[in-house]
Design an enzyme around this catalytic site. Structure first.
Site, PDB file in Angstrom:
ATOM      1  N   ARG A  37      82.096  37.341  77.609  1.00 15.93           N
ATOM      2  CA  ARG A  37      82.104  38.250  76.460  1.00 15.93           C
ATOM      3  C   ARG A  37      83.206  39.294  76.569  1.00 15.93           C
ATOM      4  O   ARG A  37      83.727  39.750  75.554  1.00 15.93           O
ATOM      5  CB  ARG A  37      80.738  38.922  76.319  1.00 15.93           C
ATOM      6  CG  ARG A  37      79.727  37.951  75.743  1.00 15.93           C
ATOM      7  CD  ARG A  37      78.400  38.574  75.443  1.00 15.93           C
ATOM      8  NE  ARG A  37      77.706  37.782  74.435  1.00 15.93           N
ATOM      9  CZ  ARG A  37      76.413  37.860  74.173  1.00 15.93           C
ATOM     10  NH1 ARG A  37      75.655  38.712  74.835  1.00 15.93           N
ATOM     11  NH2 ARG A  37      75.867  37.113  73.242  1.00 15.93           N
ATOM     12  N   LYS A 198      60.706  24.311  70.712  1.00  8.93           N
ATOM     13  CA  LYS A 198      59.647  24.424  69.706  1.00  8.93           C
ATOM     14  C   LYS A 198      60.131  24.417  68.266  1.00  8.93           C
ATOM     15  O   LYS A 198      61.159  25.005  67.940  1.00  8.93           O
ATOM     16  CB  LYS A 198      58.887  25.729  69.937  1.00  8.93           C
ATOM     17  CG  LYS A 198      58.046  25.707  71.200  1.00  8.93           C
ATOM     18  CD  LYS A 198      57.322  27.017  71.339  1.00  8.93           C
ATOM     19  CE  LYS A 198      56.312  26.947  72.476  1.00  8.93           C
ATOM     20  NZ  LYS A 198      55.632  28.232  72.618  1.00  8.93           N
ATOM     21  N   GLY A 355      71.659  30.028  73.255  1.00  3.85           N
ATOM     22  CA  GLY A 355      71.728  30.314  74.695  1.00  3.85           C
ATOM     23  C   GLY A 355      71.686  29.059  75.546  1.00  3.85           C
ATOM     24  O   GLY A 355      72.590  28.786  76.354  1.00  3.85           O
ATOM     25  N   GLY A 378      71.093  35.228  68.909  1.00 10.97           N
ATOM     26  CA  GLY A 378      70.292  35.568  67.728  1.00 10.97           C
ATOM     27  C   GLY A 378      71.078  35.548  66.434  1.00 10.97           C
ATOM     28  O   GLY A 378      70.594  35.045  65.410  1.00 10.97           O
TER      29      GLY A 378
HETATM   30  P1  ADP Z   1      68.691  27.418  72.414  1.00 10.92           P
HETATM   31  O1  ADP Z   1      68.549  28.529  73.423  1.00 10.92           O
HETATM   32  O2  ADP Z   1      70.006  26.705  72.558  1.00 10.92           O
HETATM   33  O3  ADP Z   1      68.434  27.880  70.994  1.00 10.92           O
HETATM   34  P2  ADP Z   1      65.981  26.527  72.853  1.00 10.92           P
HETATM   35  O4  ADP Z   1      65.679  27.783  73.590  1.00 10.92           O
HETATM   36  O5  ADP Z   1      65.361  26.341  71.521  1.00 10.92           O
HETATM   37  O6  ADP Z   1      67.577  26.309  72.742  1.00 10.92           O
HETATM   38  O7  ADP Z   1      65.498  25.271  73.698  1.00 10.92           O
HETATM   39  C1  ADP Z   1      65.909  25.009  75.011  1.00 10.92           C
HETATM   40  C2  ADP Z   1      64.766  24.568  75.874  1.00 10.92           C
HETATM   41  O8  ADP Z   1      64.093  23.454  75.347  1.00 10.92           O
HETATM   42  C3  ADP Z   1      65.244  24.170  77.243  1.00 10.92           C
HETATM   43  O9  ADP Z   1      64.689  25.040  78.190  1.00 10.92           O
HETATM   44  C4  ADP Z   1      64.716  22.744  77.422  1.00 10.92           C
HETATM   45  O10 ADP Z   1      64.241  22.490  78.722  1.00 10.92           O
HETATM   46  C5  ADP Z   1      63.597  22.694  76.427  1.00 10.92           C
HETATM   47  N1  ADP Z   1      63.272  21.316  76.061  1.00 10.92           N
HETATM   48  C6  ADP Z   1      64.062  20.436  75.417  1.00 10.92           C
HETATM   49  N2  ADP Z   1      63.447  19.251  75.275  1.00 10.92           N
HETATM   50  C7  ADP Z   1      62.221  19.366  75.847  1.00 10.92           C
HETATM   51  C8  ADP Z   1      61.121  18.487  76.019  1.00 10.92           C
HETATM   52  N3  ADP Z   1      61.137  17.230  75.570  1.00 10.92           N
HETATM   53  N4  ADP Z   1      60.028  18.963  76.653  1.00 10.92           N
HETATM   54  C9  ADP Z   1      60.001  20.229  77.108  1.00 10.92           C
HETATM   55  N5  ADP Z   1      61.032  21.117  76.978  1.00 10.92           N
HETATM   56  C10 ADP Z   1      62.120  20.687  76.345  1.00 10.92           C
END
Ligand code: ADP
Ligand code: MG
Length: 399
Positions: A37, A198, A355, A378
């Protein structure tokens, strides 16, 4: 989207520039562990300094909630910032008043000062117009180079833009151009890859994307929720069973909008959530009751690669599997490399953010090959939700 950039600044020799930057770097034992950053603000700050402005940097650091906490002083990053910029920086422990005015008096043209953590003052987060006026009193113009803070309507991210002539810094400009190319006025067909843990954390993203993109590729834990909603038994997988109706509503909205939704038809499963356990690659209808889906399968990846080959634009948020743990990084890495190769060939514009997504793409070794990777977190997600960010809106020139 029309906004002023540094190209629109006339002669700024001797002028005072109030520049909002992002100094929220990760730290351990008082040292900056990742200066990404800081490097991002370098072009703007050096350009202003080299044109002879007196550069006053404004930023928040952590969540001090309107009170002074010495461990959250922005002076913590002063050394790292000097190193990145290759210049000496004067630290000013205030953001308004005589102390700032006197410091500005000492600065020569082209000198740089760092003002204290804006969030030490409650008026930062409440966007107090009085505080904005007091800060603006020590500036001739305002530059916002912190896209990552643009989803907050705070004094230093939004309020100042209404008082002083306001300009987008180079990082802000690059981010806005990339985001505009990806979802504003993109070249079609457009694919969105959405993954991660999720559905609930990305409901608005999914709802917005189905109206915008031609292909919505769903992977990661959230694919389980969609599969379950369609009657697939996902065993012990991470799954939000209570969101079945919501998932079906998104699928319906997609159909109405002419957006093709791609769910995996094979997956990688395991009984254990640890590195290199015994795994099975199975059709989604063959997941056993005691298994967890931890990645999408190789046949799905191949089909998705074909989708990307026929697309001109890609926007990506969320990994396809539990990529932190091998071998559940396989699909994310493979799809990332396909997207990177298509981008290199010139057939795809690829924009990604989030992230964990940034970490996953770095793990895949493709950071340099995507068209643009946003580290904004965010703000990136809110932009994917179709929201106009207040910090960006304030920079826009009214039509
Ligand atoms: P970002 O930070 O890029 O927006 P998220 O925080 O929404 O992404 O999601 C990332 C997380 O999702 C990771 O920690 C990853 O381990 C988890 N994840 C992805 N696929 C699965 C799965 N099938 N079961 C459990 N966790 C998962
Ligand atoms: Mg995350």
């Amino acid at each position: 989207m029309v906004f002023r950039t540094l190209d629109d600044l006339g002669d700024i020799e001797g002028k005072r520039a109030l520049v909002r930057v992002d100094l929220n770097v990760p730290m351990a034992e008082g040292r900056v562990t990742d200066d990404t950053r800081l490097r991002a603000l370098l072009p703007t700050v050096l350009e202003l300094a080299d044109k002879g402005a007196k550069v006053l940097l404004l930023a928040h650091f952590g969540r001090p909630k309107g009170a002074k906490h010495s461990e959250m002083s922005v002076s913590m990053v002063l050394d790292a910032l000097e190193k990145v910029l290759g210049r000496e920086i004067m630290f000013v422990p205030e953001i308004t008043g005589e102390v700032v005015a006197q410091s500005v008096g000492i600065l020569g043209n082209g000198d740089i000062a760092l003002l204290e953590n804006t969030r030490f003052w409650p008026g930062e987060e409440s966007n107090d117009p009085e505080l904005a006026k007091a800060v603006a009193a020590n500036g001739d113009f305002y530059v916002n180079d912190a896209f990552s803070a643009a989803h907050r309507a705070h004094m230093s991210t939004e309020g100042l833009a209404h008082i002083l002539p306001a300009f987008a810094g180079r990082s802000m400009e690059a981010e806005l151009k990339a985001l505009e190319a990806a979802l504003g006025t993109p070249e079609h067909p457009v694919a969105a890859v959405v993954g991660g843990a999720k559905v609930s954390s990305k409901l608005d993203v999914l709802t917005h994307l189905v109206t915008k993109v031609d292909h919505l590729i769903i992977g990661g834990g959230m694919a389980n929720t969609f599969l379950a909603a369609r009657g697939v038994d996902v065993g012990k997988s991470l799954c939000e069973h209570d969101l079945a109706d919501t998932a079906n509503a998104i699928l319906e909205a997609a159909e109405k909008a002419g957006c093709t939704v791609h769910l995996p038809y094979d997956v990688v499963t395991s009984l254990e959530f640890r590195a290199n356990p015994p795994v099975r690659t199975v059709n989604v209808h063959e997941v056993a009751a005691d298994e967890m889906i931890l990645d999408i399968g190789p046949a799905a990846v191949e089909a998705l690669a074909d989708v990307l080959k026929n697309c001109r634009t890609l926007v990506w948020n969320g990994p396809m599997g539990a990529f932190e743990i091998p071998p559940f990084d396989s699909a994310t890495v493979a799809l990332a490399r396909t997207a990177a190769a298509l981008t290199k060939e010139g057939s795809l514009i690829s924009v990604a953010g989030g992230g964990d997504t940034v970490a996953a793409l770095a793990h895949a070794g493709v950071t340099g090959d995507f068209t643009f990777i946003s580290t904004a977190g965010g703000a990136f997600l809110e932009w994917m939700e179709g929201k106009l960010l207040p910090g960006v809106e304030a920079l826009q020139i009214p039509k």
